[in-house]
Design a protein around this motif. Sequence first.
Motif, PDB file in Angstrom:
ATOM      1  N   ILE A   1      58.468  38.938  36.812  1.00 30.18           N
ATOM      2  CA  ILE A   1      57.241  38.347  36.283  1.00 30.18           C
ATOM      3  C   ILE A   1      56.224  38.073  37.388  1.00 30.18           C
ATOM      4  N   GLY A   2      56.694  37.583  38.523  1.00 34.85           N
ATOM      5  CA  GLY A   2      55.772  37.311  39.617  1.00 34.85           C
ATOM      6  C   GLY A   2      55.066  38.568  40.094  1.00 34.85           C
TER       7      GLY A   2
ATOM      8  N   GLU B   1      55.545  31.805  31.132  1.00 36.05           N
ATOM      9  CA  GLU B   1      55.792  31.991  32.557  1.00 36.05           C
ATOM     10  C   GLU B   1      54.789  32.983  33.152  1.00 36.05           C
ATOM     11  N   PHE B   2      54.556  34.078  32.437  1.00 32.27           N
ATOM     12  CA  PHE B   2      53.595  35.078  32.925  1.00 32.27           C
ATOM     13  C   PHE B   2      52.196  34.482  32.987  1.00 32.27           C
ATOM     14  N   LEU B   3      51.789  33.779  31.923  1.00 33.54           N
ATOM     15  CA  LEU B   3      50.440  33.206  31.902  1.00 33.54           C
ATOM     16  C   LEU B   3      50.212  32.269  33.084  1.00 33.54           C
ATOM     17  N   GLN B   4      51.203  31.464  33.385  1.00 35.16           N
ATOM     18  CA  GLN B   4      51.058  30.527  34.495  1.00 35.16           C
ATOM     19  C   GLN B   4      50.898  31.284  35.813  1.00 35.16           C
ATOM     20  N   ALA B   5      51.757  32.284  36.025  1.00 41.06           N
ATOM     21  CA  ALA B   5      51.693  33.050  37.273  1.00 41.06           C
ATOM     22  C   ALA B   5      50.406  33.865  37.356  1.00 41.06           C
ATOM     23  N   PHE B   6      50.041  34.484  36.235  1.00 42.48           N
ATOM     24  CA  PHE B   6      48.854  35.328  36.207  1.00 42.48           C
ATOM     25  C   PHE B   6      47.589  34.508  36.468  1.00 42.48           C
ATOM     26  N   THR B   7      47.475  33.367  35.808  1.00 39.24           N
ATOM     27  CA  THR B   7      46.300  32.515  35.981  1.00 39.24           C
ATOM     28  C   THR B   7      46.186  32.036  37.426  1.00 39.24           C
ATOM     29  N   ALA B   8      47.314  31.721  38.036  1.00 36.18           N
ATOM     30  CA  ALA B   8      47.293  31.290  39.439  1.00 36.18           C
ATOM     31  C   ALA B   8      46.816  32.420  40.347  1.00 36.18           C
ATOM     32  N   GLU B   9      47.288  33.629  40.086  1.00 30.66           N
ATOM     33  CA  GLU B   9      46.880  34.781  40.904  1.00 30.66           C
ATOM     34  C   GLU B   9      45.389  35.079  40.737  1.00 30.66           C
ATOM     35  N   VAL B  10      44.911  35.019  39.496  1.00 30.62           N
ATOM     36  CA  VAL B  10      43.490  35.284  39.255  1.00 30.62           C
ATOM     37  C   VAL B  10      42.623  34.199  39.889  1.00 30.62           C
ATOM     38  N   GLY B  11      43.076  32.959  39.774  1.00 35.84           N
ATOM     39  CA  GLY B  11      42.322  31.853  40.357  1.00 35.84           C
ATOM     40  C   GLY B  11      42.212  31.939  41.868  1.00 35.84           C
ATOM     41  N   ALA B  12      43.143  32.652  42.496  1.00 38.29           N
ATOM     42  CA  ALA B  12      43.123  32.777  43.961  1.00 38.29           C
ATOM     43  C   ALA B  12      42.210  33.906  44.440  1.00 38.29           C
ATOM     44  N   LEU B  13      41.717  34.731  43.519  1.00 41.25           N
ATOM     45  CA  LEU B  13      40.821  35.812  43.926  1.00 41.25           C
ATOM     46  C   LEU B  13      39.529  35.228  44.473  1.00 41.25           C
ATOM     47  N   ARG B  14      39.043  35.821  45.545  1.00 40.48           N
ATOM     48  CA  ARG B  14      37.818  35.329  46.167  1.00 40.48           C
ATOM     49  C   ARG B  14      36.615  36.050  45.569  1.00 40.48           C
TER      50      ARG B  14
ATOM     51  N   LEU C   1      41.526  30.463  29.685  1.00 41.77           N
ATOM     52  CA  LEU C   1      42.257  29.780  30.757  1.00 41.77           C
ATOM     53  C   LEU C   1      41.459  29.756  32.048  1.00 41.77           C
ATOM     54  N   LEU C   2      40.605  30.769  32.244  1.00 45.54           N
ATOM     55  CA  LEU C   2      39.727  30.823  33.411  1.00 45.54           C
ATOM     56  C   LEU C   2      38.453  31.559  33.008  1.00 45.54           C
ATOM     57  N   GLY C   3      37.346  31.224  33.668  1.00 37.73           N
ATOM     58  CA  GLY C   3      36.142  32.022  33.549  1.00 37.73           C
ATOM     59  C   GLY C   3      35.354  31.785  32.287  1.00 37.73           C
ATOM     60  N   GLY C   4      34.736  32.903  31.826  1.00 34.47           N
ATOM     61  CA  GLY C   4      33.860  32.823  30.677  1.00 34.47           C
ATOM     62  C   GLY C   4      32.431  32.498  31.040  1.00 34.47           C
TER      63      GLY C   4
END
Length: 492
Positions: A275-276, A309-322, A360-363
């Motif tokens: 998943i990660g 689990e995927f949503l949590q990991a995915f949202t964290a990864e997207v949130g880290a994008l610069r 969950l993020l953006g919009g």
Amino acid sequence: MLEEILSSGAGDAVTSVPALLAGSWLLDGPTADRTGPYLRRVVSRTRVANAGDVEVAARFARTAAAAVAGLSPATRAEVLDRAARLAQEHRDALGRLIARELGKPVKDGRGEITRVAETFSICAAEARRIGGENLPVAGWARGAGNTALTYHAPVGVALAITPFNAPANLLAHKLGASFAAGNTTIVKSPPQAPATTAAVVALLLEAGAPMSAVQLLHGGGDVGALLCAAPEVGVISFTGSAATGEAVARAAGAKRLVLELGGNAATIVCEDADIGAAAATCARTGYTNSGQSCISVQRVYVQRSRFDEFLQAFTAEVGALRVGDPMDPDTDVGSMVDEAAAQRVVDWTAQAVSDGAQVLLGGTRDGATATPTVLANPPATATAVTEEVFGALVSVLPFDDFDEVVTACNNSRYGLQAGLFTRDIGRIVGAWRDLEVGSLIVNGSSNFRLDHLPFGGVKSSGFGRESPRWMIDDYTVIKTLVLRGMSVWGQG
């Protein structure tokens, strides 16, 4: 001309973009300005074509075709190999040019130019492979006593119409394969990336291609339609939206077509996946070039037992994008092609929320920069699920049954590529068989491409395969020679 194009945009200067018509670079005439979506100022000024230019280009191409066809495959290959080396030498400057015109992060622009170099090298190798067959004509009684041979002859005049999202590498595919096949090519640039297009054309000429090998016209759909209808054009390679592809086909009439059109690519994440790794891959490839890719991750279907689990990991990864200045080498997500495109992401997000989805993020957006957006649980009928977003928006949906998720993926008018994260070989083979797509990427997302593999789709995603080996088949015609009464197979 390459150095002039690359140097003319130094600092805040506006890059002057010429046309290449009948062997001459031209700046005089009507012009159009391109406003950089991140810089919000004019970055390039282009000499645009008219109906008279189209007629001149077509007449010149008809004569030029014989000159290019007269070059040996070895000569064409040597030019393409030099073009590959030149692309690498000018990688940084070309990457900056892409960032100015399109807002694509400069590190992604440099990566695109690395692919340009690889694509030209592949085209060179394919030029050396062009040949034909000694046909088994004597295998049937009426053919006994004869010999039949074939070879791949150039079509003559090719038309390459390229999109804005990967203007350098997609042009390298079209122009490189056409030249490798022995054709002359008329290039119609995307209005959003005229300078980048002109630089790639100039690069091939600087590598030693004759002026008879290529022409470059700038303009909108009206110029493209006139070029498609020109009787001198024998084959058209177009990359763009499904709607524009249909217009190209109507304008072209009875011509060879290679159409690589849109997509709303799906990626499936099964319960046995890492998943990660899946989340990190989907985050990186869902927002590369702000999602402006026909194979960008748009729909992610996750087995329900791993969905949260995927949503949590995915949202964290997207949130880290610069997100920010495309000229900053650390930027992951720059701007979209224009403010209207960024607003589409905002509007489709709001529509999905009104139908029950969760953001969950953006919009949101800042000018042409759309904040990377994550939608959870949108309805299957949401526009963000059914249509091509072509933007910084990814929808994540749960599934229970594998056969049902395959059906959900196929419930689309598009079929370009799909991704699948699983270790189950039965699911892999079944998905390869049943998914209505041109390619399946296993343990990767939909957004993965190697330039020497066949690339293309089914349904409204087009037809033909855009990769040098397969494009050369479209750019050539098979010519047959029959030798009556002369047989390498014997006379009996």
